[in-house]
Design an enzyme around this catalytic site. Structure first.
Site, PDB file in Angstrom:
ATOM      1  N   GLN A 256     -18.078  -4.038  33.535  1.00 42.85           N
ATOM      2  CA  GLN A 256     -17.573  -5.351  33.137  1.00 42.85           C
ATOM      3  C   GLN A 256     -16.063  -5.400  33.031  1.00 42.85           C
ATOM      4  OE1 GLN A 256     -19.717  -8.071  30.496  1.00 42.85           O
ATOM      5  NE2 GLN A 256     -18.071  -7.814  28.998  1.00 42.85           N
TER       6      GLN A 256
ATOM      7  N   TRP B 184     -18.833 -10.809  20.992  1.00 42.68           N
ATOM      8  CA  TRP B 184     -17.406 -10.694  20.713  1.00 42.68           C
ATOM      9  C   TRP B 184     -16.701  -9.724  21.648  1.00 42.68           C
ATOM     10  CZ3 TRP B 184     -13.719 -13.445  19.469  1.00 42.68           C
ATOM     11  CH2 TRP B 184     -12.484 -12.921  19.062  1.00 42.68           C
ATOM     12  N   ASN B 185     -17.367  -8.624  21.980  1.00 45.14           N
ATOM     13  CA  ASN B 185     -16.748  -7.667  22.882  1.00 45.14           C
ATOM     14  C   ASN B 185     -16.435  -8.325  24.230  1.00 45.14           C
ATOM     15  OD1 ASN B 185     -15.864  -4.913  22.995  1.00 45.14           O
ATOM     16  ND2 ASN B 185     -17.519  -4.473  24.404  1.00 45.14           N
ATOM     17  N   SER B 186     -17.379  -9.115  24.733  1.00 48.61           N
ATOM     18  CA  SER B 186     -17.165  -9.816  26.000  1.00 48.61           C
ATOM     19  C   SER B 186     -16.037 -10.842  25.881  1.00 48.61           C
ATOM     20  CB  SER B 186     -18.450 -10.507  26.447  1.00 48.61           C
ATOM     21  OG  SER B 186     -19.436  -9.563  26.828  1.00 48.61           O
TER      22      SER B 186
ATOM     23  N   HIS C 250     -22.558 -15.061  27.176  1.00 50.00           N
ATOM     24  CA  HIS C 250     -23.276 -15.319  25.920  1.00 50.00           C
ATOM     25  C   HIS C 250     -22.331 -15.335  24.727  1.00 50.00           C
ATOM     26  CE1 HIS C 250     -22.567 -11.086  26.039  1.00 50.00           C
ATOM     27  NE2 HIS C 250     -23.201 -10.822  24.932  1.00 50.00           N
TER      28      HIS C 250
ATOM     29  N   ALA D 279     -23.246  -2.949  35.138  1.00 50.76           N
ATOM     30  CA  ALA D 279     -22.021  -3.276  35.874  1.00 50.76           C
ATOM     31  C   ALA D 279     -20.773  -2.895  35.078  1.00 50.76           C
ATOM     32  CB  ALA D 279     -21.989  -4.764  36.190  1.00 50.76           C
TER      33      ALA D 279
ATOM     34  N   ASP E 206     -23.575 -13.751  16.076  1.00 52.51           N
ATOM     35  CA  ASP E 206     -22.216 -14.280  15.957  1.00 52.51           C
ATOM     36  C   ASP E 206     -21.798 -15.123  17.153  1.00 52.51           C
ATOM     37  OD1 ASP E 206     -22.203 -12.069  17.662  1.00 52.51           O
ATOM     38  OD2 ASP E 206     -20.117 -11.581  17.216  1.00 52.51           O
ATOM     39  N   GLN E 207     -22.611 -15.138  18.197  1.00 49.34           N
ATOM     40  CA  GLN E 207     -22.216 -15.765  19.453  1.00 49.34           C
ATOM     41  C   GLN E 207     -21.912 -17.267  19.330  1.00 49.34           C
ATOM     42  OE1 GLN E 207     -25.435 -14.638  22.086  1.00 49.34           O
ATOM     43  NE2 GLN E 207     -25.237 -12.480  21.486  1.00 49.34           N
TER      44      GLN E 207
ATOM     45  N   HIS F 102     -21.721  -2.276  19.643  1.00 48.18           N
ATOM     46  CA  HIS F 102     -21.256  -1.593  18.439  1.00 48.18           C
ATOM     47  C   HIS F 102     -21.009  -0.111  18.738  1.00 48.18           C
ATOM     48  CE1 HIS F 102     -22.489  -4.854  15.473  1.00 48.18           C
ATOM     49  NE2 HIS F 102     -23.022  -5.259  16.609  1.00 48.18           N
TER      50      HIS F 102
ATOM     51  N   ASP G  48     -19.499   1.209  10.960  1.00 49.38           N
ATOM     52  CA  ASP G  48     -19.811  -0.184  11.216  1.00 49.38           C
ATOM     53  C   ASP G  48     -20.155  -0.855   9.899  1.00 49.38           C
ATOM     54  OD1 ASP G  48     -21.467  -2.612  12.094  1.00 49.38           O
ATOM     55  OD2 ASP G  48     -20.891  -1.775  14.038  1.00 49.38           O
TER      56      ASP G  48
END
Length: 490
Positions: free
Chosen positions: A368, A386-388, A383, A366, A407-408, A33, A151
Site C-alpha cells: 500500500q 487511520w493508518n490508511s 474504509h 499489496a 474509528d473509521q 496495530h 497499545d
C-alpha cells in the site's frame, strides 16, 4: 501544547548515553496495530536502543510476514512469542447486519490472557543485563529503566508495570486523535459538536462498535491512570487542535495525573522511497505504465467484508466511471490468518476482461505505501482506517471515504468535513444501505475528474508536504519523547 518540545540535533549521542534503557513493545492483535508498533520499534532500534516486541506466537508471525520492506534488515528487534489459550477463528459473515467484524472478536478477547506472560517478561527485562553494540565493542549494563510502549487497548495487560520500580509505561494510540477526543467527550456526557449532521449520521460508540467492544474499552479505561504518558500515531500538522483539546479534557479528569505528557510521533513509515524500499510487485509495475495522478487506488483494509451484491455494485461503479483503478479485493482476515482457507471473492462475469488496460484487480497482499507514493496514483477509495488515512495524507493523495466501523466514521468526517482532503462515497447515515454503482461512479468522477476533486487534491498535496517536513526536521517530537523516556531521575 501539553508538553514542551525541544529538537535534538544528535540522535547518536542520545542513544550512546542511554544504553541502559530497554524498550518493550506490547501491540494489540490487529494488523494495523501490530504494524504501527513494529514501525516504531524500527525507529527506536535505529537510534541504538535495545527493543523487545511481545505478542502471541500467531501475531508475531503475522507482523513479520507482512512488514514493510524497510524492516527487512531490522535484526536488532527481539521478538517474544507469548503463550495464549486457543481461540476460535471463524470466517467473516458478509451478510451480517452488524458492520463490525465480529468474527475477529475472539482473538481480541484472547489478548486479555496476556497479562501474566507480559508481567513475567516485565520482571525479567527490568532486572536483567542488556547487551548493546557500542562502536567495535559490546558493553553489558544493568537495566536502569524499562520503557513499555503498549497499545491503548492493552492497558489491562500491562498494568503490572506500575509495580516495577524501574519501569515506565506509555500508551500508544493507533487511531486518530479526533476520534479519541470525540469518544472521550461522549463518555463524559458532553458530546462535542464537531460538524453539523443529522443525528443518525453522527458516529458514536453505540453505532460504531458492538457491545462486547464497548465493554472491552471500559476495561482498558480502568487502567488509564497507570501510564506515564501517551504517544499518538498522528502529526500536529494534521490534528494539532484535537491534541490540545484532548490534553485539556484529560487533565480536567482528577483521576489522571496532570503531569501526564503526550507526543504526536507520526508518520512512523518512510515518506520517500529509498533504494529498494518498494520491491517489484505487479501493481507497481502496472502503475509504471499509467499517466501521472490518473489512477484511483481501492482498498478497504484487512478486516472489511462486503456482500456479493455490494462487490458487484462497486465493480460496476468502477467500470462506468471510466477512470483507471487498482482494486485490492481480499477476504477479511481471520483471527488466526494461518488457520483459514483462502476465499476467492467472485466478480461480475467478464468484468476483468472489459476493464483490461484500464483497471487492475489484485487478490494478494499489496504494498500500500508503495502504491500511494507512486506518481500515477491520484486518489484512494478507503474504509478510512487511520493508518490508511495517514499514509494517504502523507503522500498527498486525496480520499474517497467509505467507512465501515470503529474509528473509521470519525476519520472519514475528519477527511471530508474538517481537513477537506476527501470526498464522500458513503455518509455514516447510509451505513445500512446498499451503495449503488451510480453513487460509486459519481464519487469517483468527483474525486478524479472535477473541479472539486482538483481543489481537494491540492489541499491534500499541501498537507502532505507539511507532514513530510516534520520527518525532514529530524522526527523531533519522537526524539523529544526518547529524551524524556531515557532521562536520569535523581
Amino acid at each position: 501544547m501539553a508538553n514542551n518540545i525541544t529538537r535534538i540535533p544528535n540522535e547518536s549521542k542520545l542513544a550512546a548515553d542511554s544504553d541502559d534503557v530497554v524498550f518493550l513493545m506490547v501491540p494489540f492483535p490487529a494488523q494495523s496495530h501490530l504494524n504501527q508498533l513494529l514501525r516504531l520499534s524500527h525507529l527506536i532500534r535505529s537510534r541504538g536502543f535495545p527493543v523487545h516486541y511481545a505478542a502471541s506466537a500467531i501475531h508475531c508471525r503475522q507482523v513479520k510476514l507482512r512488514h514493510d520492506t524497510l524492516l527487512l534488515n531490522t535484526s536488532g528487534i527481539i521478538f517474544h512469542e507469548l503463550l495464549t489459550p486457543p481461540f476460535n477463528s471463524p470466517p467473516p459473515n458478509p451478510y451480517s447486519s452488524v458492520k463490525y467484524p465480529q468474527h475477529i472478536w475472539p482473538s481480541f478477547e484472547a489478548s486479555l490472557n496476556l497479562r501474566e506472560p507480559v508481567a513475567a517478561l516485565l520482571r525479567e527485562l527490568s532486572s536483567s543485563s542488556s547487551s548493546v553494540a557500542k562502536t567495535t565493542t559490546r558493553t553489558r549494563t544493568r537495566t536502569r529503566r524499562l520503557v513499555i510502549i503498549h497499545d491503548y487497548l492493552m492497558n489491562y495487560v500491562v498494568q503490572d508495570a506500575a509495580s516495577v520500580p524501574n519501569a515506565e509505561s506509555y500508551s500508544f494510540s493507533s487511531g486518530s486523535t479526533f476520534c479519541t477526543f470525540c469518544i472521550t467527550r461522549q463518555l463524559s456526557g458532553k458530546p462535542f459538536p464537531v460538524v453539523e449532521l443529522e443525528p443518525e449520521a453522527i458516529p458514536n460508540l453505540d453505532n460504531c462498535f458492538i457491545p462486547e467492544v464497548v465493554k472491552f474499552l471500559s476495561i482498558q479505561n480502568q487502567y488509564e491512570h497507570l501510564k506515564h504518558g501517551t504517544l499518538f500515531s498522528t502529526c500536529r500538522a494534521v490534528e494539532g487542535p484535537y491534541l490540545d483539546l484532548l490534553a485539556q479534557t484529560t487533565h480536567a479528569d482528577a483521576s489522571v495525573d496532570k503531569k501526564t505528557k503526550q507526543w504526536a510521533i507520526a508518520p512512523l513509515f518512510p515518506v520517500t522511497a529509498n533504494n529498494d524500499d518498494d520491491k517489484a510487485h505487479p501493481t507497481l509495475e502496472w502503475l509504471d505504465k499509467q499517466p501521472p495522478k490518473s489512477v484511483i487506488y481501492v482498498s478497504f483494509g484487512s478486516l472489511t467484508t462486503m456482500s456479493q451484491e455490494q462487490i458487484n455494485e462497486l465493480a460496476l461503479g468502477l467500470e462506468e466511471s471510466k477512470q483507471r483503478f487498482i482494486w485490492v479485493l481480499r477476504d477479511a482476515d481471520r483471527g488466526n490468518i494461518f488457520n483459514a482457507e483462502s476465499t476467492i471473492l467472485p466478480l461480475p462475469e467478464g468484468f476483468e476482461e472489459r476493464v483490461k488496460g484500464v483497471g487492475k484487480v489484485t487478490r494478494d497482499w499489496a504494498p500500500q505505501l508503495g502504491i500511494l507514493r507512486h506518481p500515477s496514483v491520484g486518489g484512494f477509495m478507503s474504509h478510512c482506517g487511520w493508518n490508511s488515512c495517514l499514509e494517504s495524507l502523507t503522500m498527498g493523495v486525496p480520499l474517497a471515504t467509505w467507512p465501515m466501523h470503529s474509528d473509521q466514521p470519525h476519520n472519514a468526517l475528519l477527511m471530508t468535513h474538517i481537513l477537506k482532503v476527501g470526498v464522500q462515497v458513503m455518509g455514516w447515515g447510509e451505513r445500512d444501505q446498499l451503495i449503488t454503482s451510480s453513487v460509486i461512479q459519481k464519487s469517483i468522477e468527483n474525486l478524479m475528474a472535477s473541479s472539486e476533486g482538483h481543489a481537494v487534491r491540492t489541499r491534500a498535496e499541501e498537507l502532505g508536504k507539511i507532514i513530510k517536513q516534520s520527518v525532514d526536521d529530524d522526527h523531533w517530537e519522537l526524539n523529544s519523547f526518547l529524551t524524556y523516556a531515557t532521562r536520569s531521575i535523581n
